[in-house]
Write a protein that holds these residues in place. Structure first.
Motif, PDB file in Angstrom:
ATOM      1  N   LYS A   1       6.351 -15.652  24.415  1.00  0.00           N
ATOM      2  CA  LYS A   1       5.091 -15.751  23.688  1.00  0.00           C
ATOM      3  C   LYS A   1       4.434 -14.387  23.549  1.00  0.00           C
ATOM      4  CE  LYS A   1       0.792 -18.319  23.666  1.00  0.00           C
ATOM      5  NZ  LYS A   1      -0.007 -19.332  24.353  1.00  0.00           N
ATOM      6  N   THR A   2       4.585 -13.553  24.600  1.00  0.00           N
ATOM      7  CA  THR A   2       3.997 -12.219  24.538  1.00  0.00           C
ATOM      8  C   THR A   2       4.746 -11.353  23.551  1.00  0.00           C
ATOM      9  OG1 THR A   2       3.374 -12.473  26.839  1.00  0.00           O
ATOM     10  CG2 THR A   2       3.354 -10.237  25.939  1.00  0.00           C
ATOM     11  N   ALA A   3       6.084 -11.526  23.522  1.00  0.00           N
ATOM     12  CA  ALA A   3       6.871 -10.667  22.650  1.00  0.00           C
ATOM     13  C   ALA A   3       6.802 -11.095  21.209  1.00  0.00           C
ATOM     14  CB  ALA A   3       8.329 -10.666  23.113  1.00  0.00           C
ATOM     15  N   ALA A   4       6.438 -12.340  20.949  1.00  0.00           N
ATOM     16  CA  ALA A   4       6.413 -12.831  19.566  1.00  0.00           C
ATOM     17  C   ALA A   4       5.334 -12.128  18.776  1.00  0.00           C
ATOM     18  CB  ALA A   4       6.184 -14.327  19.549  1.00  0.00           C
ATOM     19  N   ALA A   5       5.603 -11.972  17.519  1.00  0.00           N
ATOM     20  CA  ALA A   5       4.638 -11.310  16.644  1.00  0.00           C
ATOM     21  C   ALA A   5       3.425 -12.183  16.471  1.00  0.00           C
ATOM     22  CB  ALA A   5       5.285 -11.026  15.288  1.00  0.00           C
ATOM     23  N   PRO A   6       2.231 -11.617  16.568  1.00  0.00           N
ATOM     24  CA  PRO A   6       1.021 -12.424  16.415  1.00  0.00           C
ATOM     25  C   PRO A   6       0.919 -12.997  15.023  1.00  0.00           C
ATOM     26  CG  PRO A   6       0.480 -10.092  16.394  1.00  0.00           C
ATOM     27  CD  PRO A   6       1.921 -10.184  16.745  1.00  0.00           C
ATOM     28  N   ARG A   7       0.325 -14.182  14.949  1.00  0.00           N
ATOM     29  CA  ARG A   7       0.171 -14.855  13.662  1.00  0.00           C
ATOM     30  C   ARG A   7      -0.859 -14.134  12.810  1.00  0.00           C
ATOM     31  NH1 ARG A   7      -0.421 -21.298  13.268  1.00  0.00           N
ATOM     32  NH2 ARG A   7       0.437 -21.546  11.193  1.00  0.00           N
ATOM     33  N   ARG A   8      -0.495 -13.794  11.613  1.00  0.00           N
ATOM     34  CA  ARG A   8      -1.383 -13.048  10.737  1.00  0.00           C
ATOM     35  C   ARG A   8      -2.409 -13.987  10.126  1.00  0.00           C
ATOM     36  NH1 ARG A   8      -1.718 -12.000   5.332  1.00  0.00           N
ATOM     37  NH2 ARG A   8       0.152 -13.259   4.961  1.00  0.00           N
ATOM     38  N   GLU A   9      -3.677 -13.698  10.382  1.00  0.00           N
ATOM     39  CA  GLU A   9      -4.735 -14.501   9.793  1.00  0.00           C
ATOM     40  C   GLU A   9      -4.877 -14.157   8.310  1.00  0.00           C
ATOM     41  OE1 GLU A   9      -6.366 -16.852  11.039  1.00  0.00           O
ATOM     42  OE2 GLU A   9      -5.623 -16.720  13.093  1.00  0.00           O
ATOM     43  N   VAL A  10      -4.857 -15.159   7.486  1.00  0.00           N
ATOM     44  CA  VAL A  10      -4.942 -14.945   6.048  1.00  0.00           C
ATOM     45  C   VAL A  10      -6.374 -14.578   5.668  1.00  0.00           C
ATOM     46  CG1 VAL A  10      -4.588 -16.012   3.797  1.00  0.00           C
ATOM     47  CG2 VAL A  10      -3.105 -16.605   5.719  1.00  0.00           C
ATOM     48  N   GLU A  11      -6.512 -13.502   4.945  1.00  0.00           N
ATOM     49  CA  GLU A  11      -7.818 -13.128   4.421  1.00  0.00           C
ATOM     50  C   GLU A  11      -8.124 -14.037   3.238  1.00  0.00           C
ATOM     51  OE1 GLU A  11      -9.900 -11.159   5.698  1.00  0.00           O
ATOM     52  OE2 GLU A  11      -8.620 -10.416   7.312  1.00  0.00           O
ATOM     53  N   ALA A  12      -8.721 -15.163   3.513  1.00  0.00           N
ATOM     54  CA  ALA A  12      -8.938 -16.169   2.480  1.00  0.00           C
ATOM     55  C   ALA A  12     -10.372 -16.124   1.981  1.00  0.00           C
ATOM     56  CB  ALA A  12      -8.620 -17.560   3.035  1.00  0.00           C
ATOM     57  N   SER A  13     -10.562 -16.658   0.778  1.00  0.00           N
ATOM     58  CA  SER A  13     -11.900 -16.708   0.184  1.00  0.00           C
ATOM     59  C   SER A  13     -12.735 -17.834   0.778  1.00  0.00           C
ATOM     60  CB  SER A  13     -11.789 -16.894  -1.336  1.00  0.00           C
ATOM     61  OG  SER A  13     -11.024 -15.854  -1.906  1.00  0.00           O
ATOM     62  N   HIS A  14     -12.080 -18.878   1.300  1.00  0.00           N
ATOM     63  CA  HIS A  14     -12.791 -20.027   1.857  1.00  0.00           C
ATOM     64  C   HIS A  14     -12.388 -20.198   3.326  1.00  0.00           C
ATOM     65  CE1 HIS A  14     -13.358 -20.855  -2.385  1.00  0.00           C
ATOM     66  NE2 HIS A  14     -12.045 -20.906  -2.538  1.00  0.00           N
ATOM     67  N   ARG A  15     -13.328 -20.677   4.111  1.00  0.00           N
ATOM     68  CA  ARG A  15     -13.062 -20.950   5.524  1.00  0.00           C
ATOM     69  C   ARG A  15     -13.416 -22.405   5.814  1.00  0.00           C
ATOM     70  NH1 ARG A  15     -12.093 -18.333  10.187  1.00  0.00           N
ATOM     71  NH2 ARG A  15     -12.837 -19.291  12.139  1.00  0.00           N
ATOM     72  N   ILE A  16     -12.432 -23.144   6.342  1.00  0.00           N
ATOM     73  CA  ILE A  16     -12.620 -24.555   6.653  1.00  0.00           C
ATOM     74  C   ILE A  16     -13.309 -24.678   8.009  1.00  0.00           C
ATOM     75  CG2 ILE A  16     -11.433 -26.748   7.067  1.00  0.00           C
ATOM     76  CD1 ILE A  16      -9.242 -25.799   5.201  1.00  0.00           C
ATOM     77  N   SER A  17     -14.360 -25.504   8.059  1.00  0.00           N
ATOM     78  CA  SER A  17     -15.126 -25.675   9.297  1.00  0.00           C
ATOM     79  C   SER A  17     -14.882 -27.022   9.964  1.00  0.00           C
ATOM     80  CB  SER A  17     -16.627 -25.517   9.014  1.00  0.00           C
ATOM     81  OG  SER A  17     -17.058 -26.471   8.048  1.00  0.00           O
ATOM     82  N   GLY A  18     -14.253 -27.966   9.289  1.00  0.00           N
ATOM     83  CA  GLY A  18     -14.034 -29.266   9.911  1.00  0.00           C
ATOM     84  C   GLY A  18     -13.066 -30.127   9.123  1.00  0.00           C
ATOM     85  N   VAL A  19     -12.214 -30.862   9.849  1.00  0.00           N
ATOM     86  CA  VAL A  19     -11.335 -31.891   9.274  1.00  0.00           C
ATOM     87  C   VAL A  19     -11.554 -33.141  10.125  1.00  0.00           C
ATOM     88  CG1 VAL A  19      -8.989 -32.581   8.721  1.00  0.00           C
ATOM     89  CG2 VAL A  19      -9.653 -30.175   8.517  1.00  0.00           C
ATOM     90  N   ASP A  20     -12.302 -34.094   9.582  1.00  0.00           N
ATOM     91  CA  ASP A  20     -12.748 -35.254  10.354  1.00  0.00           C
ATOM     92  C   ASP A  20     -12.278 -36.542   9.696  1.00  0.00           C
ATOM     93  OD1 ASP A  20     -14.303 -33.621  12.172  1.00  0.00           O
ATOM     94  OD2 ASP A  20     -15.699 -33.364  10.504  1.00  0.00           O
ATOM     95  N   PHE A  21     -12.238 -37.611  10.522  1.00  0.00           N
ATOM     96  CA  PHE A  21     -11.839 -38.945  10.053  1.00  0.00           C
ATOM     97  C   PHE A  21     -12.905 -39.950  10.457  1.00  0.00           C
ATOM     98  CE2 PHE A  21     -10.037 -43.094  11.055  1.00  0.00           C
ATOM     99  CZ  PHE A  21      -9.434 -43.421   9.851  1.00  0.00           C
ATOM    100  N   SER A  22     -13.206 -40.883   9.545  1.00  0.00           N
ATOM    101  CA  SER A  22     -14.138 -41.965   9.842  1.00  0.00           C
ATOM    102  C   SER A  22     -13.693 -43.202   9.087  1.00  0.00           C
ATOM    103  CB  SER A  22     -15.576 -41.586   9.442  1.00  0.00           C
ATOM    104  OG  SER A  22     -15.662 -41.388   8.045  1.00  0.00           O
ATOM    105  N   ARG A  23     -14.215 -44.362   9.542  1.00  0.00           N
ATOM    106  CA  ARG A  23     -13.845 -45.639   8.904  1.00  0.00           C
ATOM    107  C   ARG A  23     -15.059 -46.542   8.882  1.00  0.00           C
ATOM    108  NH1 ARG A  23     -10.134 -49.385   7.514  1.00  0.00           N
ATOM    109  NH2 ARG A  23     -10.437 -51.510   8.306  1.00  0.00           N
ATOM    110  N   THR A  24     -15.459 -46.990   7.683  1.00  0.00           N
ATOM    111  CA  THR A  24     -16.580 -47.901   7.511  1.00  0.00           C
ATOM    112  C   THR A  24     -16.298 -48.816   6.333  1.00  0.00           C
ATOM    113  OG1 THR A  24     -17.724 -46.299   6.095  1.00  0.00           O
ATOM    114  CG2 THR A  24     -18.298 -46.302   8.446  1.00  0.00           C
ATOM    115  N   GLN A  25     -16.652 -50.089   6.483  1.00  0.00           N
ATOM    116  CA  GLN A  25     -16.605 -51.062   5.388  1.00  0.00           C
ATOM    117  C   GLN A  25     -15.243 -51.084   4.702  1.00  0.00           C
ATOM    118  OE1 GLN A  25     -19.882 -50.145   2.829  1.00  0.00           O
ATOM    119  NE2 GLN A  25     -21.416 -50.828   4.302  1.00  0.00           N
ATOM    120  N   GLN A  26     -14.183 -51.243   5.482  1.00  0.00           N
ATOM    121  CA  GLN A  26     -12.824 -51.391   4.959  1.00  0.00           C
ATOM    122  C   GLN A  26     -12.337 -50.157   4.199  1.00  0.00           C
ATOM    123  OE1 GLN A  26     -11.223 -54.047   5.990  1.00  0.00           O
ATOM    124  NE2 GLN A  26     -13.096 -54.833   6.929  1.00  0.00           N
ATOM    125  N   VAL A  27     -12.929 -49.002   4.440  1.00  0.00           N
ATOM    126  CA  VAL A  27     -12.540 -47.761   3.764  1.00  0.00           C
ATOM    127  C   VAL A  27     -12.338 -46.688   4.820  1.00  0.00           C
ATOM    128  CG1 VAL A  27     -13.225 -45.958   2.144  1.00  0.00           C
ATOM    129  CG2 VAL A  27     -13.744 -48.340   1.624  1.00  0.00           C
TER     130      VAL A  27
END
Length: 733
Positions: free
Chosen positions: A152-178
């Motif tokens: 893990k130390t020798a592996a190349a670090p994952r390059r963070e993509v310089e993106a225009s958008h940054r995701i802050s949450g991926v959530d799941f919910s369920r209400t009224q059969q949906v």
């Protein structure tokens, strides 16, 4: 946009142009080439290797890019990979012995499905281990185990993509059969929806960065509905959110500011009509391209056209020549039957060739079938008859297929209760029976029906949820009492004994004294006898209070004055906690009780008899586990205890009863208050000598004062917990 091929002709030169195109096709056959094959993916073998970071690598070699679905099972731990349209007959069950001992065996199975053949690869683990499945060209790379620390130390670090958008949450919910998947970001996201397989949709978010904490898989099987799991992970040029579905269902994607809300209806209530959604922003195409197009419920169009854009302008042109021209542009082979005939007038400007082909065929009542790089054109009636004949041939083959017998064991339920569901899947030749001694269902039918019956029993035969109910009965009592009293008296006498007679014959001796003394009522007094005029003491006995006494007298003891001030105050607090708990199965009533039986004497005409009355702590409950993980309970809590301070005529104690009976709905592990009683009793009083006690200031010499305050509070708490939640949920998958 890339410029397309444009062909325009007048009405008089249309036939000549088409003829010229036919000649070009005959002279330049090299202009037409085959598109990549879309046949069966043949899996040729499995290679086992060891990665530098210590993980075990399994490489499944195939003939084309694989489409797959992955899910994990427990007891024993194993990973199942389904590959639609794949042939795994070349892979035989083999033992795999990697260096780390994590993988014990790899097995391959071929079986039929409603959508065609499916190849299944099952990887058996010797113990719980991490795994990852990724496509690599035509191969499928499966890595098992965690990377070692040095690697893990020798592996190349994952390059963070310089993106225009940054995701802050991926959530799941369920209400009224949906079911809803909500993706939140710091700005409006560009998205594209793709279909990975029949029951898997992917949302490609281009130029969007996903934090490491959100690179995960949400297991939503605890909430039955359309969505089974939601996975989010990074890609080279953005982020991909993959949703695994339990079946075909209508869905829609709506933009709400900087959020994307992806809704999925339950399969039972799914609407066949496409759902209206907001227009999708332009997005770059990523991997996992969907050859079948997007789902009807995702975008306004049910099919996405990707062909080269062309322009056509013909009048009364022969349909065969038009098809030849489209074959030249698309570089595909087109074959027509004898029933295809007629002329067509068309003017299309800058449209994809595949869309132009669909429009022209629909206009003439024709349909198409595609096999590899060959398109077959025939009337729709002919194609429908061929499908009916193929279905009839399939049914005939099924009638001729050999029957096999399979024993399906039932572990947690009773085979008698599952036999009716299994019989609904049987063919006309199939039979099913139950062996009550071994609790096994015996099914005799063709192979594909046996597979479906096994799958149905595996999903229905799950552990019954087991619920632990804990009740807490909290009693708190506090009391306060204060009394202030006064006692005073005097005595005076004239007698020869004291040397001060009256000098009269009568009365020669006389005296006066207070008459409120509890011990003496005579009028003569001594210095040790108080002779109270006012006798209003507070409780000042042993361990109850305090008093202060004064005594004043003359030298001859002819006049004495006694005074005593007394006061007492008491304050107490009592807290009692009772906590009965019991474990029971779903929909099974349970009861736990602890206490004493008190003998009570009952007098009747036949004499005195003894009956026993229970004074006990009791919890009675019947739980029901709902589909969303909540627990509905019919509960009754009783706490009865004897009170020996209040007894009957024969000395029998009274019974103090505290009971609560109700029905509540509580989520797993949460605590609720099902009832409570609060009482308070406050008293304040004065007592003394009439009239004199109301004199200002001096009235305190003729009265006593008392204050008391008693409070009681009773609360009943209830906490249910599903003991075997993990096993029951895994089995329900």
């Amino acid at each position: 946009m890339r410029p397309g091929l444009r062909i325009e002709r007048s009405a008089h030169s249309a036939r000549a142009a088409v003829g010229f195109a036919v000649v070009v096709l005959m002279v330049l056959p090299g202009l037409v080439w085959a598109s990549p094959s879309e046949g069966t993916n043949v899996l040729r073998g499995v290679k086992v290797s060891q990665a530098e970071d210590g993980r075990t690598l399994l490489t499944v070699q195939g003939s084309r890019a694989p489409e797959f679905t992955v899910f994990k099972l427990g007891d024993p731990p194993r990973v199942v990979i389904d590959l639609p349209g794949a042939d795994v007959s070349a892979l035989s069950a083999k033992a795999v012995e990697p260096a780390d001992g994590l993988v014990s065996r790899l097995a391959a199975t071929q079986f039929a499905d409603e959508g065609g053949g499916i190849g299944r690869i099952v990887i058996h683990f010797a113990k719980e281990a991490e795994y990852d499945v990724q496509p690599r060209g035509n191969d499928l790379l499966i890595s098992v185990g965690s990377p070692a620390a040095p690697a893990k130390t020798a592996a190349a670090p994952r390059r963070e993509v310089e993106a225009s958008h940054r995701i802050s949450g991926v959530d799941f919910s369920r209400t009224q059969q949906v079911s809803r998947v909500v993706i939140s970001a710091d700005s409006a996201l560009d998205y594209q929806v793709e279909r990975n397989s029949g029951r898997e949709l992917a949302l490609v978010l281009s130029d969007a960065q996903l934090p490491g904490r959100l690179e995960r898989t949400l297991d939503t099987t605890a909430f039955p509905g359309a969505v089974k799991a939601v996975s989010s992970f990074r890609e080279a040029d953005g982020t991909r959110v993959v949703v695994q579905l339990s079946g075909e269902t209508a869905n829609r994607l709506v933009r709400e500011g900087n959020r994307l809300v992806w809704e999925f209806e339950d399969p039972a209530k799914a609407s066949p009509e496409p759902a209206r959604v907001l227009p999708a922003a332009p997005a770059r195409a990523a991997g996992y391209s969907a050859e079948t197009g997007l789902h009807a419920g995702v975008v306004a169009k049910a099919k996405k056209y990707k062909g080269r854009r062309i322009s056509l302008d013909f009048k009364d042109a022969d349909i065969h020549n038009i098809l030849r021209l489209i074959a030249e542009v698309s570089r595909l082979n087109i074959v027509t039957s004898d029933e295809v005939a007629g002329e067509v007038t068309v003017r299309l400007v800058n449209v994809p060739w595949d869309q132009a082909l669909d429009i022209i065929l629909k206009t003439k009542g024709l349909g198409q079938e595609r096999e590899g790089n060959i398109i077959r054109v025939a009337p729709l009636t002919v194609l429908e008859k061929e499908k009916e004949m193929a279905l009839a041939r399939k049914k005939a083959e099924q009638k001729l297929a050999p029957l096999k017998v399979r024993l399906i064991p039932v572990n947690y339920g009773k085979a008698d209760t599952l036999i009716n569901q299994v019989k609904d899947l049987l063919s006309d030749r199939g039979t099913a029976s139950v062996d009550a001694r071994t609790n096994v269902i015996i099914v005799k039918d063709v192979v594909n029906v046996l597979v479906k019956a096994e799958g149905l029993v595996a999903r229905l035969d799950t552990q019954t949820p087991q619920v632990l109910i804990e009740a807490r009965i909290v009693e708190a009592n506090s009391d306060f009492k204060r009394d202030v009293g006064i006692q005073w008296g005097f005595d005076y006498s004239q007698s020869t004994a004291n040397g001060n007679p009256t000098g009269l014959v009568f009365p020669n001796n006389w005296g006066i004294s207070g008459g409120a003394d509890d011990t003496r009522n005579d009028v003569r007094g001594t210095s040790t006898t108080p002779h109270y005029v006012v006798n209003l003491p507070a409780a000042a006995g042993g361990g109850t209070g305090g008093a202060l006494g004064f005594l004043f007298g003359s030298v001859a003891n002819t006049f004495n004055l006694a005074l005593r001030l007394s006061a007492s105050e008491r304050e107490g607090k009592i807290k009692i906690i009772s906590s009965p708990r019991i474990t029971t199965l779903d929909n099974k009533k349970a009861k736990i009780q602890q206490g004493v039986s008190i003998p009570i004497s009952v007098v009747s005409a036949s004499g005195v008899s003894t009956v026993f009355v229970d004074a006990s702590l009791e919890l009675s409950v019947e739980p029901h586990v709902t589909a969303d993980g909540s627990i509905m309970m019919k509960v009754q809590v009783t706490k009865n205890e004897p009170d020996f301070s209040r007894t009957g005529a024969l000395g029998d104690p009274t019974i103090l009863k505290k009971e609560a009976a109700t029905e509540v709905l509580v989520r797993d592990g949460e605590t609720t208050v099902i009832g409570g009683i609060y009482t308070r009793k406050s008293t304040e009083g004065e007592w003394g000598v009439p009239l004199l006690m109301h004199i200002p200031i001096l009235g305190w010499l003729f009265k006593a004062h008392g204050v008391s305050d008693e409070r009681t509070e009773l609360l009943v708490f209830l906490t249910p917990r599903i003991v075997n939640r993990t096993r029951s949920v895994v089995g329900a998958r």
